[in-house]
Design a protein around this motif. Structure first.
Motif, PDB file in Angstrom:
ATOM      1  N   SER A   9      24.900  34.921  25.077  1.00 46.00           N
ATOM      2  CA  SER A   9      25.017  36.376  25.040  1.00 46.00           C
ATOM      3  C   SER A   9      26.390  36.786  25.550  1.00 46.00           C
ATOM      4  O   SER A   9      27.116  35.982  26.145  1.00 46.00           O
ATOM      5  CB  SER A   9      23.940  37.006  25.916  1.00 46.00           C
ATOM      6  OG  SER A   9      24.250  36.765  27.275  1.00 46.00           O
ATOM      7  N   HIS A  10      26.724  38.046  25.317  1.00 44.01           N
ATOM      8  CA  HIS A  10      28.034  38.518  25.764  1.00 44.01           C
ATOM      9  C   HIS A  10      28.123  38.441  27.281  1.00 44.01           C
ATOM     10  O   HIS A  10      29.157  38.077  27.838  1.00 44.01           O
ATOM     11  CB  HIS A  10      28.278  39.950  25.281  1.00 44.01           C
ATOM     12  CG  HIS A  10      29.713  40.361  25.421  1.00 44.01           C
ATOM     13  ND1 HIS A  10      30.095  41.457  26.136  1.00 44.01           N
ATOM     14  CD2 HIS A  10      30.848  39.777  24.967  1.00 44.01           C
ATOM     15  CE1 HIS A  10      31.417  41.546  26.100  1.00 44.01           C
ATOM     16  NE2 HIS A  10      31.900  40.547  25.390  1.00 44.01           N
ATOM     17  N   ARG A  11      27.018  38.758  27.939  1.00 44.01           N
ATOM     18  CA  ARG A  11      27.029  38.667  29.408  1.00 44.01           C
ATOM     19  C   ARG A  11      27.285  37.226  29.849  1.00 44.01           C
ATOM     20  O   ARG A  11      28.086  36.969  30.747  1.00 44.01           O
ATOM     21  CB  ARG A  11      25.686  39.157  29.950  1.00 44.01           C
ATOM     22  CG  ARG A  11      25.414  38.637  31.354  1.00 44.01           C
ATOM     23  CD  ARG A  11      24.440  39.487  32.080  1.00 44.01           C
ATOM     24  NE  ARG A  11      25.024  40.798  32.321  1.00 44.01           N
ATOM     25  CZ  ARG A  11      24.570  41.630  33.230  1.00 44.01           C
ATOM     26  NH1 ARG A  11      23.541  41.321  33.954  1.00 44.01           N
ATOM     27  NH2 ARG A  11      25.131  42.799  33.397  1.00 44.01           N
ATOM     28  N   ALA A  21      36.450  30.719  21.509  1.00 43.16           N
ATOM     29  CA  ALA A  21      36.220  31.328  20.196  1.00 43.16           C
ATOM     30  C   ALA A  21      35.932  32.821  20.362  1.00 43.16           C
ATOM     31  O   ALA A  21      36.430  33.659  19.611  1.00 43.16           O
ATOM     32  CB  ALA A  21      35.054  30.636  19.486  1.00 43.16           C
ATOM     33  N   HIS A  22      35.131  33.145  21.381  1.00 37.44           N
ATOM     34  CA  HIS A  22      34.790  34.555  21.619  1.00 37.44           C
ATOM     35  C   HIS A  22      36.026  35.350  22.016  1.00 37.44           C
ATOM     36  O   HIS A  22      36.225  36.485  21.570  1.00 37.44           O
ATOM     37  CB  HIS A  22      33.738  34.648  22.717  1.00 37.44           C
ATOM     38  CG  HIS A  22      33.457  36.050  23.145  1.00 37.44           C
ATOM     39  ND1 HIS A  22      32.749  36.933  22.365  1.00 37.44           N
ATOM     40  CD2 HIS A  22      33.834  36.730  24.245  1.00 37.44           C
ATOM     41  CE1 HIS A  22      32.689  38.095  22.982  1.00 37.44           C
ATOM     42  NE2 HIS A  22      33.338  38.009  24.127  1.00 37.44           N
ATOM     43  N   LEU A  23      36.881  34.741  22.835  1.00 37.66           N
ATOM     44  CA  LEU A  23      38.070  35.456  23.320  1.00 37.66           C
ATOM     45  C   LEU A  23      38.974  35.863  22.154  1.00 37.66           C
ATOM     46  O   LEU A  23      39.629  36.902  22.219  1.00 37.66           O
ATOM     47  CB  LEU A  23      38.846  34.567  24.301  1.00 37.66           C
ATOM     48  CG  LEU A  23      38.223  34.478  25.704  1.00 37.66           C
ATOM     49  CD1 LEU A  23      38.838  33.333  26.482  1.00 37.66           C
ATOM     50  CD2 LEU A  23      38.412  35.785  26.456  1.00 37.66           C
ATOM     51  N   GLY A  37      38.173  37.099  19.480  1.00 36.55           N
ATOM     52  CA  GLY A  37      37.746  38.343  18.853  1.00 36.55           C
ATOM     53  C   GLY A  37      37.388  39.448  19.824  1.00 36.55           C
ATOM     54  O   GLY A  37      36.923  40.503  19.407  1.00 36.55           O
ATOM     55  N   CYS A  38      37.539  39.225  21.122  1.00 38.80           N
ATOM     56  CA  CYS A  38      37.064  40.223  22.087  1.00 38.80           C
ATOM     57  C   CYS A  38      38.197  40.646  23.021  1.00 38.80           C
ATOM     58  O   CYS A  38      38.547  39.941  23.962  1.00 38.80           O
ATOM     59  CB  CYS A  38      35.883  39.674  22.886  1.00 38.80           C
ATOM     60  SG  CYS A  38      35.234  40.889  24.060  1.00 38.80           S
ATOM     61  N   ALA A  39      38.732  41.814  22.752  1.00 37.91           N
ATOM     62  CA  ALA A  39      39.853  42.311  23.554  1.00 37.91           C
ATOM     63  C   ALA A  39      39.422  42.561  25.000  1.00 37.91           C
ATOM     64  O   ALA A  39      40.196  42.348  25.935  1.00 37.91           O
ATOM     65  CB  ALA A  39      40.397  43.603  22.936  1.00 37.91           C
ATOM     66  N   ALA A  40      38.169  42.996  25.182  1.00 42.21           N
ATOM     67  CA  ALA A  40      37.702  43.303  26.542  1.00 42.21           C
ATOM     68  C   ALA A  40      37.714  42.046  27.404  1.00 42.21           C
ATOM     69  O   ALA A  40      38.184  42.064  28.545  1.00 42.21           O
ATOM     70  CB  ALA A  40      36.298  43.902  26.478  1.00 42.21           C
ATOM     71  N   CYS A  41      37.190  40.945  26.852  1.00 41.08           N
ATOM     72  CA  CYS A  41      37.155  39.705  27.622  1.00 41.08           C
ATOM     73  C   CYS A  41      38.566  39.165  27.837  1.00 41.08           C
ATOM     74  O   CYS A  41      38.873  38.613  28.889  1.00 41.08           O
ATOM     75  CB  CYS A  41      36.265  38.663  26.934  1.00 41.08           C
ATOM     76  SG  CYS A  41      34.506  38.987  27.170  1.00 41.08           S
ATOM     77  N   ARG A  42      39.430  39.320  26.830  1.00 40.47           N
ATOM     78  CA  ARG A  42      40.808  38.852  27.021  1.00 40.47           C
ATOM     79  C   ARG A  42      41.468  39.619  28.166  1.00 40.47           C
ATOM     80  O   ARG A  42      42.174  39.052  28.993  1.00 40.47           O
ATOM     81  CB  ARG A  42      41.622  39.030  25.735  1.00 40.47           C
ATOM     82  CG  ARG A  42      41.365  37.963  24.687  1.00 40.47           C
ATOM     83  CD  ARG A  42      42.513  37.883  23.680  1.00 40.47           C
ATOM     84  NE  ARG A  42      42.812  39.150  23.040  1.00 40.47           N
ATOM     85  CZ  ARG A  42      42.171  39.620  21.970  1.00 40.47           C
ATOM     86  NH1 ARG A  42      41.194  38.906  21.436  1.00 40.47           N
ATOM     87  NH2 ARG A  42      42.486  40.779  21.449  1.00 40.47           N
TER      88      ARG A  42
HETATM   89 ZN   LIG Z   1      33.737  39.678  25.167  1.00 42.15          ZN
END
Ligand SMILES: [Zn+2]
Length: 249
Positions: free
Chosen positions: A15-17, A41-43, A45-50
């Motif tokens: 999950s995202h969490r 891989a998630h990073l 596509g995810c600006a928030a996590c980056r």
């Molecule tokens: Zn994320």
């Protein structure tokens, strides 16, 4: 366009969490290879996590100060497990405190944000205190709601949001696209008594889907509406939070 394609939050995967909780261990080099692959891989596509990762990287030293060997309790937990959980919880706490400081500098709703920081600090203490129990603590079961997002700006596309009622506030997890790339958007939760509370910020990523966990320091039962507003204060996305049915028993 399938919003999930660029987020890495596919069905069956973490999950995202869970992905967010891997950021701390990643920074500390304590993340097993398969999880690191999923997170990298998630990073993409995810600006928030980056953004979170960029904030966390220089803090690795601080996180290492959370020493699981000093946890109370009769049995010392395996050190690696302690580091991973402390890092995950500590990372979340550090990020939240930094966000709080930013918000406070802008003079916004200081008194509302303080309980969030306190809750985060309490979460660190709780997680570490619970460690000596045999298995790692399972995520508490909470009643998630899937509610429809309503794009107000026709450029924005979004489906449903997951709403999580926490003891310290309400969390809205959403995946949406069509936010102006690089522009700042704010989440706002309206309360039953008409207050507007901040629920975090994110940067638009254009056609690429953005996955966000927005959190506000108001209980789910006191929240009536969640909106995303642009820098000019215009509402671009809306989520009604209808009164919750009280579970029987
Ligand atoms: Zn994320």
């Amino acid at each position: 366009m399938n919003a999930d394609d660029s987020t890495g939050a596919r069905r069956g995967g973490p999950s995202h969490r869970e992905l967010r909780e891997m950021l701390g261990p990643l920074v500390l080099g304590a993340l097993p290879a398969p999880e690191e692959v999923a997170l990298r891989a998630h990073l993409d596509g995810c600006a928030a996590c980056r953004a979170d990762l960029e904030e966390l990287a220089p803090l690795a030293g601080d996180l290492l100060l959370v020493d699981p060997d000093r946890t109370p309790g009769p049995v010392a937990p395996p050190r690696e497990l302690g580091v991973r959980i402390a890092a995950a919880v500590g990372a979340e706490s550090v990020l939240r405190e930094r966000r709080d400081r930013r918000e406070t500098r802008r003079g916004r709703l200081r008194t509302v944000l303080v309980p969030v920081a306190a809750a985060a600090a309490a979460a660190v203490v709780t997680a570490i205190a619970v460690l000596p129990a045999d298995p790692p603590p399972a995520a508490p079961s909470v009643a998630f709601e899937q509610l429809p997002l309503r794009p107000v700006d026709p450029a924005v596309s979004a489906d449903t949001a997951t709403v999580v009622p926490h003891t310290w506030g309400v969390e809205v997890r959403l995946v949406a696209s069509g936010f102006d790339a690089g522009a700042t958007y704010r989440g706002v939760v309206r309360t039953r008594d008409g207050r507007l509370l901040p629920a975090g910020e994110f940067l638009g990523t254009g056609a690429k889907a953005v996955t966000c966990n927005m959190q506000a320091a108001v209980l789910r039962t006191d929240a009536v509406d969640f909106t995303v507003v642009d820098a000019e204060g215009r509402t671009v996305l809306d989520l009604a939070l209808p009164p919750k049915a009280v579970p029987r028993g």
